[in-house]
Design an enzyme around this catalytic site. Structure first.
Site, PDB file in Angstrom:
ATOM      1  N   ARG A 221       0.819  -1.220   0.000  1.00 53.78           N
ATOM      2  CA  ARG A 221       0.000   0.000   0.000  1.00 53.78           C
ATOM      3  C   ARG A 221       0.848   1.263   0.000  1.00 53.78           C
ATOM      4  O   ARG A 221       1.985   1.255   0.444  1.00 53.78           O
ATOM      5  CB  ARG A 221      -0.866   0.032   1.269  1.00 53.78           C
ATOM      6  CG  ARG A 221      -1.636  -1.246   1.475  1.00 53.78           C
ATOM      7  CD  ARG A 221      -2.438  -1.160   2.757  1.00 53.78           C
ATOM      8  NE  ARG A 221      -2.856  -2.487   3.185  1.00 53.78           N
ATOM      9  CZ  ARG A 221      -3.729  -2.719   4.152  1.00 53.78           C
ATOM     10  NH1 ARG A 221      -4.282  -1.711   4.791  1.00 53.78           N
ATOM     11  NH2 ARG A 221      -4.057  -3.949   4.485  1.00 53.78           N
ATOM     12  N   ARG A 255     -15.305   1.517   3.447  1.00 48.40           N
ATOM     13  CA  ARG A 255     -14.200   1.591   2.496  1.00 48.40           C
ATOM     14  C   ARG A 255     -14.695   1.105   1.140  1.00 48.40           C
ATOM     15  O   ARG A 255     -15.421   0.105   1.081  1.00 48.40           O
ATOM     16  CB  ARG A 255     -13.045   0.711   2.963  1.00 48.40           C
ATOM     17  CG  ARG A 255     -11.714   1.020   2.273  1.00 48.40           C
ATOM     18  CD  ARG A 255     -10.656  -0.005   2.636  1.00 48.40           C
ATOM     19  NE  ARG A 255     -10.812  -1.193   1.833  1.00 48.40           N
ATOM     20  CZ  ARG A 255     -10.524  -2.433   2.239  1.00 48.40           C
ATOM     21  NH1 ARG A 255     -10.065  -2.654   3.453  1.00 48.40           N
ATOM     22  NH2 ARG A 255     -10.699  -3.449   1.430  1.00 48.40           N
ATOM     23  N   GLU A 272     -16.418  -2.394   1.701  1.00 41.42           N
ATOM     24  CA  GLU A 272     -16.095  -2.981   3.004  1.00 41.42           C
ATOM     25  C   GLU A 272     -16.768  -2.182   4.113  1.00 41.42           C
ATOM     26  O   GLU A 272     -16.315  -1.106   4.461  1.00 41.42           O
ATOM     27  CB  GLU A 272     -14.574  -2.944   3.201  1.00 41.42           C
ATOM     28  CG  GLU A 272     -13.923  -4.296   3.113  1.00 41.42           C
ATOM     29  CD  GLU A 272     -14.110  -5.136   4.373  1.00 41.42           C
ATOM     30  OE1 GLU A 272     -15.039  -4.860   5.170  1.00 41.42           O
ATOM     31  OE2 GLU A 272     -13.324  -6.064   4.554  1.00 41.42           O
TER      32      GLU A 272
HETATM   33 MG   LIG Z   1     -10.048  -6.797  -1.109  1.00 43.62          MG
END
Ligand SMILES: [Mg+2]
Ligand SMILES: Nc1ncnc2c1ncn2[C@@H]1O[C@H](COP(=O)(O)OP(=O)(O)O)[C@@H](O)[C@H]1O
Length: 308
Positions: A221, A255, A272
């Site tokens: 990330r 998310r 999410e």
């Molecule tokens: Mg994923």
């Protein structure tokens, strides 16, 4: 005021929950009495909390019925964040069909139920997507890239075997074209608190050409500013979820993960709303924003309880 909050994890996941220390400290800063708890701890009386916030109970994938039973029990004695109907709906990627039905652009997805013939299902997918050089097979209920696999069109046997294995385990399965924009630009994960955009990250492609599947570690990330078109799609996804679930207030947290399609437009890969990793280490002030939103929600919740 009720300000006693459980931050829920499970012990094996706590070490990879990089948001937890930041959120815990931010809660202290705004006067929330936070405690880190495992949902599997039998000695916790959950009714002593004003709210229970799902953070990193990520091993629940192995214990789904027990986890849902626990969520129900908690919901009966205190406030679960996000609420149970949200968590339940969001556990199963069939929500992509609900989002698509509401006009939200999502990654094209074919859902295959247990009992289906894997060869027939795969050929139907390939016929429908004759431009897809590669495709992805993944379980409808899953997390952390578990059982997500990428195949090339010429590797039909391997794909049929994987699909068949998941179907035999009584799982619903999703087949999608592999969106290769992810190889160049990664996916963009946008994080929202109380319906307000907080920050975004870039996550690099996790399905490698040789079949290796990476986990979404911190190294995968990086901080990234979401673009205007990404923010529009993410907001539309959250609005559609709220409408579908008939929510009266914005989601406390959420998310939205986006990948660009062949025409370069952002598509929802995943939404999410249960226990998202929030990538707070990449946007330090985000923990304070989340704690502030939780604090307001706690206050509203205790007011509602009093007037009931
Ligand atoms: Mg994923
Ligand atoms: N259709 C797709 N095209 C390209 N990459 C994909 C696709 N589906 C999944 N992936 C890759 O696999 C990873 C995990 O899949 P995802 O749908 O996010 O499931 P999980 O719930 O396991 O996170 C994604 O982060 C992405 O790197």
């Amino acid at each position: 005021m009720g300000n006693h909050l459980a931050l829920v994890t499970d012990m094996p996941s706590l070490v990879i929950d990089y948001d937890m220390p930041l959120l815990f400290d931010a809660c202290q800063e705004v006067g929330i009495k936070a405690e880190i708890c495992s949902w599997q701890d039998p000695d916790i009386a959950w009714d002593r909390f004003d709210a229970v916030l799902l953070r990193s109970p990520w091993r629940y994938v192995d214990n789904l019925p027990q986890f849902l039973e626990w969520c129900e029990r908690v919901s009966n004695v205190t406030s679960l964040f996000n609420p149970l109907p949200v968590v339940r709906w969001n556990l199963d990627k069939h929500y992509l069909a609900d989002l698509a039905g509401a006009g939200v652009p999502v990654v094209p997805s074919r859902f295959v139920p247990p009992g289906a013939d894997p060869v027939v299902a795969l050929r139907a997918f390939l016929a429908e997507h004759d431009g897809a050089e590669e495709f992805v097979v993944k379980p409808a209920v899953g997390a952390y890239s578990r059982d997500v696999q990428r195949f090339s069109r010429s590797a039909e046997d391997g794909a049929v075997a994987h699909l068949g294995k998941l179907l035999d385990q009584d799982q619903h399965v999703i087949v999608q074209p592999y969106l290769d924009a992810i190889d160049r630009a990664g996916e963009t994960d946008l994080i929202y608190f109380d319906g307000v955009y907080s920050h975004a990250i870039r996550k690099r492609a996790l399905l490698l050409p040789d079949g290796t599947v990476d986990e979404p570690t911190q190294q995968a990330r990086a901080a990234r500013a979401a673009t205007k078109d990404e923010r529009a799609v993410a907001a539309a996804a959250l609005d559609a979820a709220a409408a579908h679930l008939k929510l009266r207030e914005p989601l406390l947290y959420g998310r939205v993960d986006l990948v660009r399609g062949a025409d370069d437009k952002p598509l929802v890969l995943e939404l999410e709303l249960g226990e998202p990793s929030l990538s707070m280490p990449f946007a330090k002030a985000s923990a304070a924003r989340f704690a502030q939103a939780i604090s307001v929600r706690l206050e509203e919740t205790s007011l509602k309880r009093k007037t009931r």
